[in-house]
Design a protein around this motif. Structure first.
Motif, mmCIF file in Angstrom:
data_model
loop_
_atom_site.group_PDB
_atom_site.id
_atom_site.type_symbol
_atom_site.label_atom_id
_atom_site.label_comp_id
_atom_site.label_asym_id
_atom_site.label_seq_id
_atom_site.Cartn_x
_atom_site.Cartn_y
_atom_site.Cartn_z
ATOM 1 N N ALA A 211 0.844 -1.185 -0.218
ATOM 2 C CA ALA A 211 -0.283 -0.589 0.114
ATOM 3 C C ALA A 211 0.996 1.700 -0.410
ATOM 4 N N THR A 212 0.988 2.064 -0.602
ATOM 5 C CA THR A 212 1.235 3.632 -0.809
ATOM 6 C C THR A 212 0.823 4.513 -0.798
ATOM 7 N N ASP A 213 -0.768 4.950 0.090
ATOM 8 C CA ASP A 213 -1.157 5.451 -0.073
ATOM 9 C C ASP A 213 -1.012 6.133 1.880
ATOM 10 N N ALA A 214 -0.737 5.403 2.064
ATOM 11 C CA ALA A 214 0.298 6.150 3.755
ATOM 12 C C ALA A 214 1.247 6.922 3.688
ATOM 13 N N LEU A 215 2.079 7.022 2.462
ATOM 14 C CA LEU A 215 3.270 7.631 2.430
ATOM 15 C C LEU A 215 3.377 9.598 2.258
ATOM 16 N N ARG A 216 2.135 9.502 1.612
ATOM 17 C CA ARG A 216 2.712 11.300 1.878
ATOM 18 C C ARG A 216 2.109 11.575 2.829
ATOM 19 N N VAL A 411 8.311 0.644 0.736
ATOM 20 C CA VAL A 411 8.036 1.945 0.105
ATOM 21 C C VAL A 411 7.781 2.401 -1.383
ATOM 22 N N ALA A 412 8.060 2.134 -2.173
ATOM 23 C CA ALA A 412 7.253 1.327 -3.135
ATOM 24 C C ALA A 412 7.929 1.604 -4.258
ATOM 25 N N PRO A 413 7.375 0.466 -4.721
ATOM 26 C CA PRO A 413 8.620 -0.032 -6.588
ATOM 27 C C PRO A 413 9.036 1.105 -6.794
ATOM 28 N N GLU A 414 7.884 1.760 -7.298
ATOM 29 C CA GLU A 414 8.217 2.985 -8.534
ATOM 30 C C GLU A 414 9.683 3.769 -8.062
ATOM 31 N N VAL A 415 9.771 3.971 -6.677
ATOM 32 C CA VAL A 415 10.579 4.807 -5.899
ATOM 33 C C VAL A 415 12.090 4.725 -7.113
ATOM 34 N N GLY A 416 12.407 3.103 -6.616
ATOM 35 C CA GLY A 416 13.190 2.226 -7.834
ATOM 36 C C GLY A 416 14.417 2.290 -6.741
ATOM 37 N N VAL A 417 15.136 2.106 -5.531
ATOM 38 C CA VAL A 417 15.863 2.851 -5.015
ATOM 39 C C VAL A 417 16.451 0.958 -4.378
#
Length: 573
Positions: A211-216, A411-417
């Motif tokens: 889940a990535t909604d809690a990142l903000r 975190v999220a796959p889209e960050v790519g780190v």
């Protein structure tokens, strides 16, 4: 009349000058002061003991919106007086507002009240009776999800850092959930009219997305804002020194792994790190030598297997059971590399016991085998503390373990780190190749992630997500566990669940039944594909439960329970 905890609820009043998430602005007085207030109808809190208080509050607000009692643009009460009236903590109301904002029901804007989203009709269309059409919310949040009857990707194509486009090739890039006040971009293939009449709304239960909604959070936004303001500077091939320093501190706190910043290289994720390693080892081989032989767990995660085969390696299947790699059956004709998931075996979920870990390291040292530790989601552990990394048992100078790390799960796959840690000699050769290829992670991303780690927010975020994922895991166990003939394998961590069915159940028929119910799932047998035949019949599904909002997850689990009841021979007796 609606009730709260069995008693009638009074009409509630809210501060019209509430700020984001319902908080009052300066000058807005508490209840009873002579300020203009907004009356709303009574709140219908569902009497469902399986839901948390924030979930019940959010569901009650949805009911008010769906019934028309709250209309687009209407302000909602401030969190503090509302919590007092309900007799709950303010944090429960804040959590409910945050969930509703993520779903697009509420919109918060600095300097004004939190309101029902003025664009609500675009996000959650209504039918003529005024209630939301079933499934509309899920489609608004995931507008590009294809029909489940379409050809599904290989399990893992949408996870562990894989791009959303790879996860749904027929649908194009996957949209993020809409921010408050924003109209989501629609995809032409996502309209309800594209489904056959009467077909259920598709629900994507493919593993293994977070889940990535809690990142903000403020720390997240501040890190990216400061990175955007920074003056770009050249970065060394190993990655920004500050980022490597913060990663080593993170590993010391979270994984019990003590290394220096010089011990690791920044990568774009686990697959990129593995590709760098395999290219280095292949370059070390004599010119015209044989292809690398890479040992893989069977069953095991498909994504890294595909990286190895794409680079010309030959796969060597190695048996794995509920506790991980079976180390007393390791071959004498040892491969060059072995890829293992010791902290959380994928997909069966076991953790490699200490005696097997030592046996693996002794075998690898004796046969000069490089052991690749895929440490993909070890921090998302629900029972006890995260286990020490395998590399913690190894010699950092002359050892055999290479650790692949990624932040795609926390975190999220889209960050790519991500990062790779290797013994001194091997790391030096990998760095030489990196100097030729360049670092694939941009300076802006590295700077932003450095700030995010330095703030300590990642550890706090991981703790929050562990609690959320544990609750969702418990839902999976509660809904699917009692189905006769079905076994939900123990889930001590991670973002997926393995649902086993009796061996005489046809897995193809099970997949067809899931597709007919509008569910996208991964068949368990595919995790042996490309490595070895199954040693014994093991049919079932691998499902993801972390990325869906609660109502969609509940609906998906209810459908899956019906499917399992219909196909299990024991359930039909």
């Amino acid at each position: 009349m609606f009730t709260q905890f069995g008693r009638p609820l009074p009409v509630m009043r809210g501060c019209p000058t509430a700020g984001p998430a319902g908080g009052r602005r300066r000058g807005c007085r508490a209840e009873g002061a002579s300020v203009r207030t907004t009356e709303i109808p009574e709140l219908p809190l569902p009497e469902d003991a399986t839901l948390t208080i924030p979930q019940r509050i959010a569901q009650g607000v949805r009911a008010l919106v769906d019934s028309g009692a709250l209309s687009p643009g209407d302000p909602v009460p401030a969190t503090r007086p509302w919590a007092q009236r309900l007799g709950v903590s303010r944090s429960s109301v804040v959590a409910a507002y945050d969930q509703l904002a993520a779903e697009g029901y509420l919109a918060a804007r600095r300097g004004s009240a939190t309101r029902v989203n003025p664009r609500l009709a675009l996000l959650h269309p209504r039918n003529r009776t005024g209630t939301s059409r079933p499934g509309t919310r899920a489609e608004a949040l995931h507008p590009t999800a294809p029909h489940p009857a379409a050809t599904a990707p290989h399990p893992g194509a949408s996870v562990r850092g894989a791009s959303p486009a790879a996860a749904t090739p027929a649908a194009g890039p996957r949209a993020r959930p809409p921010r408050p006040g924003e109209t989501p971009r629609r995809h032409a293939g996502a309209s309800q009219t594209d489904r056959a009449p009467g077909a259920p709304t598709p629900i994507d239960l493919l593993p293994d997305r977070p889940a990535t909604d809690a990142l903000r959070t403020p720390a997240w936004r501040r890190a990216w804002r400061e990175a955007a303001d920074a003056v770009p500077r050249p970065l060394p091939p190993a990655g920004a020194p500050a980022l490597r320093r913060e990663i080593t501190e993170h590993l010391r706190h979270m994984r019990g792994l003590v290394r220096t910043p010089d011990d690791l290289l920044v990568t774009a994720g686990a697959r990129e790190g593995l590709a760098l390693l395999l290219r280095t080892l292949q370059a070390d081989a004599p010119r015209g030598g044989r292809a690398l032989r890479v040992g893989v767990e069977a069953p095991g995660y498909p994504s890294l297997r595909r990286v190895a085969t794409a680079l010309g390696a030959t796969l060597v299947p190695l048996a794995a059971d509920a506790s991980g790699l079976v180390t007393d059956r390791l071959p004498d004709a040892a491969p060059d590399v072995v890829i293992v998931t010791p902290s959380h075996q994928y997909p069966l979920g076991g953790s490699l016991p200490i005696d097997r870990r030592r046996q693996l390291l002794g075998w690898a040292a004796a046969h000069r085998v490089v052991v690749v530790e895929d440490d993909y989601d070890s921090e998302l552990r629900y029972v006890g503390q995260p286990l020490p990394a395998l590399a913690a048992l190894d010699d950092p100078v002359n050892g055999v373990v290479v650790t692949l790390g990624t932040f795609s799960k926390t975190v999220a796959p889209e960050v790519g780190v991500g990062f790779v840690i290797a013994p001194d000699g091997l790391r030096a050769r990998m760095l030489q190749l990196r100097e030729v290829l360049g670092c694939p992670v941009s300076g802006v991303v590295q700077t932003a992630f450095t700030g995010y780690l330095r703030s300590g927010e990642l550890r706090r975020h991981t703790a929050r997500m562990r609690r959320r994922y544990r609750q969702r895991r418990d839902r999976v166990l509660a809904v699917l566990g009692p189905v006769p003939g079905v076994e939900v394998l123990p889930m001590d961590g991670g973002l997926h669940a393995v649902v086993r069915v009796p061996g005489d159940v046809d897995e193809g028929a099970l997949q067809d039944a899931c597709a007919a119910a509008g569910l996208r799932t991964a068949p368990l047998s595919r995790y042996w594909r490309g490595a070895a035949p199954r040693p014994r019949p093991m049919a079932g599904l691998v499902i993801g439960y972390a990325h869906l909002e609660d109502r969609t997850l509940d609906e998906g689990l209810a459908r899956l329970r019906q499917v399992l009841r219909s196909v299990s021979p024991r359930a039909r007796r």
